[in-house]
Design a protein around this motif. Structure first.
Motif, short mmCIF file in Angstrom:
data_model
loop_
_atom_site.label_atom_id
_atom_site.label_comp_id
_atom_site.label_asym_id
_atom_site.label_seq_id
_atom_site.Cartn_x
_atom_site.Cartn_y
_atom_site.Cartn_z
N GLU A 454 -1.47 -6.73 -1.46
CA GLU A 454 -2.32 -5.56 -1.67
C GLU A 454 -1.54 -4.34 -2.12
OE1 GLU A 454 -2.07 -7.32 1.22
OE2 GLU A 454 -4.04 -7.49 2.19
N SER A 456 -2.41 -0.25 -4.01
CA SER A 456 -3.37 0.72 -4.54
C SER A 456 -2.62 1.81 -5.31
CB SER A 456 -4.14 1.40 -3.40
OG SER A 456 -4.80 0.45 -2.62
N SER A 511 -2.26 -0.35 1.07
CA SER A 511 -1.11 -0.93 0.35
C SER A 511 -0.25 -1.63 1.38
CB SER A 511 -0.31 0.17 -0.35
OG SER A 511 -1.13 0.86 -1.26
N GLN A 594 -7.29 -0.76 -7.05
CA GLN A 594 -6.85 -1.46 -5.85
C GLN A 594 -6.92 -2.95 -6.12
OE1 GLN A 594 -9.70 0.74 -5.50
NE2 GLN A 594 -8.33 2.45 -5.17
N ASN A 596 -5.47 -7.13 -4.89
CA ASN A 596 -4.61 -8.05 -4.17
C ASN A 596 -3.82 -8.77 -5.25
OD1 ASN A 596 -3.38 -9.57 -2.26
ND2 ASN A 596 -5.24 -10.60 -1.53
#
Lengths: 753, 163
Positions: A454, A456, A511, A594, A596
């Motif tokens: 993850e 962002s 994040s 954002q 993954n």
């Protein structure tokens, strides 16, 4: 894939955005932060390696003038130890809640028992000494062999292995082909057992935090960590405060190397701040860092490799026992999953065992597990190559994994750059240089998975036409410089017009940690996509002004241009001009993404090391070192080299000097930088780097992780070099002067007998 | 216990502060004077992150008592740049990526400056032995040593041109 070629900033050694603050002493690390009304927190720690806590009496401490709050395990949310796992990322909260504060049992010397907040550090320390703890001291074990004996004292009674209570908390395996059949085909089979000692990540900045909890529960955390979101989530779980009420602000971080991917102080400081109503600052001493945080595992590994006369590896078996410390979770996946991965081995069994014992819980350390496994595997490979009378690099080339090879841990490799690293090492001046007396040269390779996950980003154009990029990952090694290069490249502007900010938990999307060699991979992917969106907006704005189709506008050199004379004759509109016109043309210009992130490719490196041994003093000195690595694409070569050189230096320390030494009472006997001997400047030579660039096809900028691989091959490269200097092999780390002398003197002793 | 009044000079400016008799100079700098550029990595004189100079002598401020600064001249990282103008070592550290996390950087710069004042043309070995008291866990020292040597070279060249 359309890699930006002819680039202006990607690949350039630009000045990092946070550099000025760091060379002037202005940068705010966690321990530099203060707040009005702030008080100090201190931790009382167990003197025993293993003890039942029968009672804790804090009344005397509470009465001491200046003491504002005392907390014990009673104040921390409990996650029952014998119920199922409660995972938060890679951490199980059952262990975390007991690691930050002992509950029922103290499991290592240094295990927190209680914490105190007082108006001064001295009063808090004095208050700790007034806390009365009634311990029932229990038998304990530290070393792997002691912890896995049938009569070993068991740390966690509920934990069963093969039906019985055990300190073995887990086993993993990677399997391919038929081992027995494979070894039958081999002409040469070599099996060896190796041990390594626990070593600490050794970041120079001790753990620190400052936390304020308002009466309504709104909590602000400034702390040194590899992930503000991890800090927020763990603190929320352990204190019961909702995540939305906790703002975790990442301070500048003075090194982590995996050791700051978990919390130690933050939940305690939060509870102390909540109870006292005052902001609480906690800073560990170096001794506390050494006794109660980190290190990575000590280990015992057995590796057996079989090859045919023509140099083909036909079978391999590795067994890796790794110390977990007080709670399960040693990096067996890295040891068992990475060590054989550079090679195409048809018959393979790689097993990892997670062993608890009475020392502090291990934390991740740069390619966790992989250096331990590579040390054993790469040393045995050297012996097999020697038995086959093959050059060690040729032997590796003959068995190298390449595109299409199925790795033991699952994936089929895409285009990778391992062979290129072997060839570059072989063709280097270093590999061809002559050696002197008592000098030896060793080689070794290493692999690390790398990671996505993850991330962002938010990119905003300021009213004056400059750029602010916000991401959510603490910058430890220079990731802001890489992000600035990429964003400036895509927008076609000077990199100094891009400001890169690390957002806090309440201002940027989730994040994941800075770790696993994932940050520039993940963050530059979301930054690229955000910047692409901005460029799209800028083209649309220009198209509107020119009254043409957005498809007829291209973005180049920091300005919108008509794609061709057919689109119309217009003067270019620069970023500044479009920013100025923004209020009238659709409003603020910004974009966030954002994701993954996926598509992280594994990383490979091959190292060449020269040592010279002083046989009178037993000192092995590294006199020349070259680290070759497939780095995907070097977005900022200066900081990529920095990662390579830093990893090598840590590996040289691990190979030659660093180790936890224990007293007979089961305590760490060298909990400071004087006796825990990390490499200093005069211990090392210049560290040469050869960056092989095989771009990652699944990343818009070709990025691969680079931070972990550099530590993986080092200990084996040093060990192989020492063997070539002396003709004697070491099967235990560190190869420190007393141990070198012991091995050197061994045959003399035999002759005397 | 009553606090002690200390009068000293820090980065060329007269300073007064109160401290406990047992406070270290590092405690006074960071806690009392809010000069947090000097870092505490070990409190035992082994990491060099708190390096300062006392009358031009390089020391670890964690090993010195704050009261010992009475009537002496202290220099810290905060006094290294001249207003907006960076010291050549600071500039070179930036250009050559001779820092990663940055926690050792203040101490490294103060120590490197003290070296170049004492020995304007050090060999690589001299740089390495001089900086052996300053731990860096990120860089492997390579870029730091190169930055110090290159700065020394540039300062030498400038001096030659000035003559």
């Amino acid at each position: 894939m359309n890699l930006v070629t002819n680039n202006k900033w990607i690949g350039q050694r630009t000045i990092r955005p946070d550099g000025m603050d760091k060379v002037t002493g202005r940068a705010q690390f966690a321990a530099d932060t203060t707040m009005p009304g702030m008080i100090w927190g201190k931790v009382l720690r167990s003197p025993h390696p293993h003890a039942r806590i029968k009672s804790i009496d804090t009344s005397k401490a509470e009465k001491l003038a200046g003491v504002k709050a005392v907390v014990t395990a009673r104040d921390i949310v409990d996650f029952p130890i014998d119920k199922g796992a409660v995972m938060l990322g890679i951490q199980d909260m059952r262990w975390m809640c007991r690691n930050v504060m002992a509950r029922d049992k103290a499991l290592f010397p240094g295990h927190p028992i209680a914490a105190v907040a007082a108006t001064t550090e001295a009063i808090a320390t004095e208050a700790c000494s007034l806390i009365e703890v009634d311990y029932e001291v229990l038998p304990w074990s530290i070393e792997i062999d002691d912890a896995i004996r049938p009569d070993a004292p068991i740390l966690h009674e509920f934990n069963k292995f093969e039906g019985k209570p055990s300190n073995i908390a887990g086993r993993i395996e990677h399997k391919k082909g038929d081992l027995a059949e494979g070894f039958e085909k081999a002409d040469v089979v070599i099996e060896r057992t190796f041990t390594t000692r626990p070593v600490h990540q050794g970041y120079i900045e001790p753990h620190a935090c400052l936390i304020s909890v308002a009466p309504d529960g709104k909590t602000t955390i400034w702390s040194s960590s590899q992930g503000q979101f991890m800090v927020r989530a763990m603190t929320a779980h352990l204190t019961g405060i909702p995540q939305s009420d906790i703002r975790a602000i990442p301070a500048e971080i003075g090194g982590g190397f995996g050791g700051k991917t978990i919390v130690y102080l933050e939940p305690l400081a939060t509870l102390l701040a909540k109870k006292s109503g005052r902001p609480v600052k906690m800073v560990m001493t170096r001794e506390e860092v050494m006794r109660a945080t980190g290190p990575t595992s000590g280990s015992k590994s057995t590796v057996k490799i079989g090859a045919t006369k023509d140099g083909k590896i036909v079978a391999a078996h590795g067994t890796f026992y790794l110390q977990a410390g007080a709670f399960p979770g040693s990096p067996i996946r890295g040891a068992a999953g990475c060590s054989f991965t550079p090679y195409d081995i048809p018959n393979l069994l790689s097993e990892g065992f997670d062993v608890c014992s009475n020392r502090s819980k291990v934390a991740a350390y740069r390619a966790p597990g992989a250096p331990i496994g590579a040390y054993a595997v790469e040393c045995v490979l050297d012996e097999v190559a020697e038995a086959l009378k093959m050059d060690p690099l040729d032997f590796r080339l003959k068995n190298a994994a390449k595109e299409g090879t199925k790795a033991a841990h699952g994936p089929i490799f895409p285009r990778i750059g391992y062979i290129e690293t072997l060839e570059a090492a072989k063709n280097s001046d270093h590999y061809k240089a002559p050696l002197g007396k008592l000098q030896g040269r060793g080689v070794a390779s290493g692999f690390w998975f790398n990671a996505g996950g993850e991330s962002s980003a938010q990119v905003n154009i300021t009213e004056d036409g400059n750029v602010v990029v916000t991401t959510g990952h603490p910058d430890i090694g220079g990731s802001r410089a890489g992000i600035a290069n990429i964003c400036a490249e895509l927008l076609g502007i000077d990199y100094r017009r891009v400001s890169v900010i690390i957002g806090d938990t309440q201002t940027i999307g989730f994040s994941n940690l800075t770790g696993g060699s994932r940050v520039l991979f993940a963050s530059s992917m979301v930054v690229t996509q955000s910047t692409d969106k901005i460029i799209q907006t800028l083209r649309e704005r220009a198209a509107k002004i020119w009254e043409i189709d957005p498809e007829a506008v291209k973005w180049e050199n920091g300005a919108a241009h008509p794609v061709s004379p057919n689109a119309g004759q217009f003067e270019p509109l620069t970023l500044e001009e479009l920013a100025e016109k923004a209020p009238a043309m659709g409003g603020p210009i910004g974009a966030g993404v954002q994701l993954n992130t996926t598509g992280a490719d594994g990383g490979f490196g091959t190292h060449v090391c020269d040592v010279e041994v002083d046989v009178d003093l037993g000192i092995a000195r590294v006199i020349r070192y070259t680290a070759v690595q497939d780095v995907g694409r070097a977005i900022h070569p200066g900081y990529v080299e920095g990662q390579l050189q830093g990893g090598v230096a840590q590996g040289i320390g691990w190979a030659l000097n660093e180790e936890y030494i224990y007293t007979r009472e089961g305590k760490v006997d060298n909990p400071g930088f004087l006796d825990y001997r990390m490499p200093v400047c005069s211990d090392l030579p210049m560290l040469d780097c050869i960056m092989v660039e095989v771009p990652n096809p699944k990343h818009p900028q070709g990025v691969k992780g680079v931070g972990e691989v550099p530590l993986v091959p080092v200990m084996a490269a040093v060990a192989n070099a020492i063997y070539n200097a002396l003709g004697k092999r070491f099967y235990a780390l560190p190869m420190s002067p007393p141990k070198v002398l012991e091995v050197l003197e061994a045959p003399t002793r035999e002759a005397a007998e | 216990m009553a606090k002690v009044h200390v009068t000293t000079t820090i980065n060329g400016e007269p300073m007064e502060f109160l401290c406990e008799p047992g406070d270290t100079m590092l405690d006074a700098l960071r806690g009392t004077l809010n000069l947090t550029g000097s870092k505490e990595g070990c409190a035992s004189g082994d990491c060099g992150a708190c390096s300062i100079t006392l009358d031009d002598r390089l020391i670890c401020s964690c090993l010195m008592l704050a009261v010992e600064s009475q009537d002496h001249e202290i220099r810290t990282i905060e006094g290294m740049a001249n207003g907006e103008k960076l010291h050549p070592l600071q500039q070179k550290f930036l250009e050559m990526a001779a820092l990663q996390c940055g926690i050792c950087t203040s101490g490294m710069l103060v120590a490197s400056d003290a070296l170049l004042k004492k020995n304007p043309d050090p060999s690589e070995e001299e740089v390495r032995f001089w900086l052996a008291g300053n731990l860096c866990r990120c860089t492997g020292y390579d870029k730091i040593v190169r930055a110090v040597m290159e700065t020394a070279q540039e300062l030498q060249n400038q001096e030659m041109r000035a003559q």
